[in-house]
Write an enzyme that holds these catalytic residues in place. Structure first.
Site, PDB file in Angstrom:
ATOM      1  N   PHE A   1       3.301  -7.963   1.515  1.00 55.05           N
ATOM      2  CA  PHE A   1       4.346  -7.939   0.490  1.00 55.05           C
ATOM      3  C   PHE A   1       5.698  -7.999   1.202  1.00 55.05           C
ATOM      4  O   PHE A   1       6.054  -7.056   1.915  1.00 55.05           O
ATOM      5  CB  PHE A   1       4.195  -6.647  -0.322  1.00 55.05           C
ATOM      6  CG  PHE A   1       5.138  -6.517  -1.478  1.00 55.05           C
ATOM      7  CD1 PHE A   1       4.865  -7.142  -2.689  1.00 55.05           C
ATOM      8  CD2 PHE A   1       6.295  -5.754  -1.362  1.00 55.05           C
ATOM      9  CE1 PHE A   1       5.736  -7.012  -3.764  1.00 55.05           C
ATOM     10  CE2 PHE A   1       7.167  -5.624  -2.435  1.00 55.05           C
ATOM     11  CZ  PHE A   1       6.878  -6.248  -3.633  1.00 55.05           C
TER      12      PHE A   1
ATOM     13  N   GLN B   1       3.385  23.711  11.563  1.00 49.52           N
ATOM     14  CA  GLN B   1       3.795  25.103  11.827  1.00 49.52           C
ATOM     15  C   GLN B   1       2.577  26.002  12.031  1.00 49.52           C
ATOM     16  O   GLN B   1       2.507  26.789  12.970  1.00 49.52           O
ATOM     17  CB  GLN B   1       4.628  25.590  10.623  1.00 49.52           C
ATOM     18  CG  GLN B   1       5.367  26.884  10.872  1.00 49.52           C
ATOM     19  CD  GLN B   1       6.527  26.691  11.833  1.00 49.52           C
ATOM     20  OE1 GLN B   1       6.983  25.583  12.060  1.00 49.52           O
ATOM     21  NE2 GLN B   1       6.969  27.776  12.433  1.00 49.52           N
TER      22      GLN B   1
ATOM     23  N   GLU C   1       8.513   2.259  -1.190  1.00 45.70           N
ATOM     24  CA  GLU C   1       8.235   2.092  -2.644  1.00 45.70           C
ATOM     25  C   GLU C   1       9.146   2.968  -3.499  1.00 45.70           C
ATOM     26  O   GLU C   1       8.708   3.575  -4.475  1.00 45.70           O
ATOM     27  CB  GLU C   1       6.768   2.426  -2.986  1.00 45.70           C
ATOM     28  CG  GLU C   1       5.710   1.919  -2.054  1.00 45.70           C
ATOM     29  CD  GLU C   1       5.650   0.400  -1.962  1.00 45.70           C
ATOM     30  OE1 GLU C   1       6.393  -0.261  -2.702  1.00 45.70           O
ATOM     31  OE2 GLU C   1       4.880  -0.098  -1.135  1.00 45.70           O
TER      32      GLU C   1
END
Ligand SMILES: Cc1cc2nc3c(=O)[nH]c(=O)nc-3n(C[C@H](O)[C@H](O)[C@H](O)COP(=O)(O)OP(=O)(O)OC[C@H]3O[C@@H](n4cnc5c(N)ncnc54)[C@H](O)[C@@H]3O)c2cc1C
Length: 394
Positions: A137, A347, A374
């Site tokens: 795309f 973490q 997007e």
């Protein structure tokens, strides 16, 4: 196709995700088993190699997962969008780079199916459905991203066809794609063209060293005097902005949202496993309240994101235009939830969270990508707030 998914991922009841509109019986594919056996064990290696091996792309084809939403006569399985979202979630749980391939391939294939002529469907869909041809795309450029109207790639009519000049950047799967869906400015407005990647004048340059979805085989694509016939144009000239672009980006957003749920789930799975065995002076990490709070947040936010994706999928299956906003909401929540979960996962893993021996670092880098593509987090915040004011004014 039945895609058996069991709790806690399955929200759809005893029948799993058997989802054809037409009730077609599909070959059973246990998508979760496939992801656990053939994607999860290799995701870190692919990330380090910055490429997906042909074998996994081939396997996706064997399982019919490149474009299962197509009708059977076009090589698909008439899978509904809700089910497809769950497939992309599961693949995203295993590897965001693989999910990224599916996202852009879905956007291109759906465009051909939805907006293409009969000749374009006949020519491209069977190979796209099988994954013999991968779609890319091609919208973003070096100087235009969120604002696609600033596109500098130009298509000029030469009487018998079109001549395309310009440069595209950040094309997922661009290194291996065979068919490029290229957005260009033309005299009539934004137009979309199907350009074979081996057309004279197309120059593909791999982009390496990216932070996240490192195996998604990104490329920059230069188009120099690329000549295509009238059969390359999707729909009438100048017609792509409000149709092809909007529709394909909506599907891409949906796929990324679902993939983000998968990332959040992967963070939760990794953290539950790690904290159950890691000991500190006070006992296992899993017994510490501050750790348990993080686990709770991961579980709640990933389940909420899954429900928002399911709602967006349900509205798509009902052909309800409300799916557009539902997809923005789902993608906003799912991508930010995945980023937060991945940050907590690093973490919780302490120094191991920085190591390539644990998936937390990859999940952290991949989750961030979903906040940019997007429709970035900021664009989503603007769009969703506008909708909130519109709703109140109604
Ligand atoms: C891994 C990866 C894969 C990608 N794959 C593809 C692909 O396959 N095909 C494709 O066409 N593109 C692809 N992209 C590009 C992606 O779509 C763009 O990065 C995205 O659209 C954002 O554009 P940009 O990077 O130019 O950022 P910009 O548009 O320059 O934005 C920069 C920052 O400003 C913020 N911003 C922009 N406008 C506004 C505003 N109006 N108000 C407030 N803040 C704003 C943004 O949120 C962002 O934080 C990919 C990118 C990445 C990182």
């Amino acid at each position: 196709m039945t895609v058996p998914l069991t709790e806690p991922h399955d929200l759809t009841g005893a029948h799993g995700l058997a989802g054809a509109h037409d009730g077609t019986a599909y070959d059973p594919v246990d998508i979760r088993e496939f992801v656990d056996a053939e994607i999860v064990p290799h995701a870190d290696e692919w990330d380090q190699d910055e490429r997906l091996p042909p074998k996994i792309l081939h396997r996706i084809g064997e399982l019919g997962l490149w474009a299962p939403f197509l009708p059977p006569d076009a090589g698909g399985a008439a899978m509904d969008w809700t089910t497809l979202g769950r497939v992309h979630e599961e693949i995203g749980r295993g590897c965001s780079s693989v999910r990224s391939f599916l996202t852009v391939h879905t956007m291109v294939t759906w465009t051909v199916q939805r907006w293409g002529s009969d000749a374009q469907r006949e020519r491209w869909l069977p190979r796209l459905a099988a994954g013999d041809l991968i779609g890319a795309f091609c919208l973003t450029e070096p100087d235009s991203g969120s604002d696609a109207s600033a596109s500098g790639t130009v298509a000029e009519s030469n009487g018998s066809g079109w001549v395309i000049n310009g440069e595209k950047k950040w094309m997922t799967a661009g290194q291996v794609a065979g068919l490029l869906l290229v957005f260009c400015r033309s005299a009539e407005g934004m137009s979309a063209f199907l350009v074979p990647a081996d057309s004279p004048g197309v120059e593909i340059t791999p982009i390496t060293g990216v932070m996240g979805t490192r195996a998604s085989m990104l490329a920059g694509i230069r188009l120099r005097e690329v000549r295509v016939g009238p059969e390359a144009l999707i729909g009438p000239p100048g017609w792509a902005a409000g149709t092809v672009m909007t529709g394909a980006l909506d599907l891409g957003r949906y796929s990324v949202a679902c993939g983000s749920v998968g990332v959040a789930q992967a963070c939760l799975d990794a953290c539950v496993a790690y904290t159950s065995r890691r000991r500190v002076r006070e006992g296992r990490l899993s017994e510490l309240q501050l750790i348990r709070r993080k686990i709770t947040d991961m579980l709640v936010s990933s389940r909420a994101a899954r429900l928002l994706c399911a709602e967006a999928g349900r509205l798509k299956d009902a052909d309800d235009p409300a799916t557009i906003m539902a997809t923005w909401v789902a993608k906003y929540h799912a991508s930010t939830a995945a980023s937060a979960a991945a940050s907590d996962a690093v973490q919780i893993h302490g120094a191991n969270g920085f190591s390539a021996d644990h998936p937390a670092a990859r999940l952290y880098r991949d989750a961030k990508v979903a906040e940019v593509i997007e429709g970035s987090t900021e664009l989503q915040q603007l769009t969703i707030a506008t909708e909130a004011y519109r709703e109140v004014a109604r």
